[in-house]
Design an enzyme around this catalytic site. Sequence first.
Site, PDB file in Angstrom:
ATOM      1  CB  ALA A 158      -7.916   1.694   5.408  1.00 25.48           C
ATOM      2  CB  CYS A 159      -4.214  -0.783   2.941  1.00 22.19           C
ATOM      3  SG  CYS A 159      -4.911  -2.145   3.697  1.00 22.19           S
ATOM      4  CB  SER A 160      -3.807   4.476   1.455  1.00 23.46           C
ATOM      5  OG  SER A 160      -4.176   3.631   0.323  1.00 23.46           O
TER       6      SER A 160
END
Length: 376
Positions: A158-160
């Site tokens: 995801a966002c990482s």
Amino acid sequence: MQLTHRPVISSTGLFTPSESITNEELVASFNSFVDRHNEQNADAIAAGDAEELSHSSVEFIEKASGIKARHVMSKEPVLNPETMSPRWEERTNDELSMMAEIGVIAAKQALERAGRDASDVDAVLCAASNMERPYPAMAIEIQQALGIDGFGFDMNVACSSATFGIQTAADYVRAGNAKSVLVVSPEITSGHLNWRDRDSHFIFGDVATAVLVEDAAIAPEKHWDILSTKLKTVFSNNIRNNFGFLNRAAPENADGADKLFVQEGRKVFKEVVPMVAQMIIDEAEKLQMDPATLRRLWLHQANAGMNRLIAQRVLGHEANDDESPTVLDTYGNTSSAGSIIAFHLNSDDLAGGDTGLICSFGAGYSAGTVFVRKVA
């Protein structure tokens, strides 16, 4: 050439779509949709059988997020109350896919800035929050388009995703399994956003970034030493997307709202801020570094309030724009690419010896830190 097995960031690349949607444009479109919905369902709303939708506003969006605009790959269909979703023609199997296309542009820029030829690269990691298809891997398509003789694979945290990709690339260098690795993050987040949801319709934008991670022995004169990387995951349902290939097994729910991005924003804020701030402080301690001495923080660009609080806890005071630069206002939340955009656009002015932090956080929960030092 004798390799050092010491990973560095040699360069970065950025692709920005030409079209941008302002908050004013977005609100006008959303409110038009709301008015039509309420008018068409007036009787059901009056009977209590349907929910009356509320208008959005520029003031609400900017107060909630700090976002003022976002770039998108497909503007007119997103703003059209009839569709409110990106639209483009499906490409054939013989054409370069959209994710690969924008990823290649960012990757070529990173290679050019490092004075590197694609033939020098050993691997491509496509690290992003969504993949256009399960297979063949997007990374392998990007590898093919660039003319790289090596290997590639996709990874999704995801966002990482980008910071997880940087650590993975750095580990390959440390182990001697690669001397040059491209971490490419094409984020077409407009595709997973529910543009009809008042609480989230303003969040995301599209972009692609690339980070070239290499052995110090072959890096250009100006590069960034990777001092440390740290990854952390904690399971949470507070940010979720249930879209997947098994949706067809339950066709009655295949188009449900949960098949797009959904989140419990207040819970995310409350739980992620302390987790990430403490993670940064603990890693700085391992490096025997006072976190207050960090010259710059390139934080995940999801929410201005979250960044402000994290930076304050890490630095010990409220950070100014120089200490913690923002690209959120013009790019929106670009998932894993956000901290890389901030680094790409706001790092050239640092002096040799300056230390900084690239940090991402988001769904999972997931968080990644990359401590770097500039080498002039």
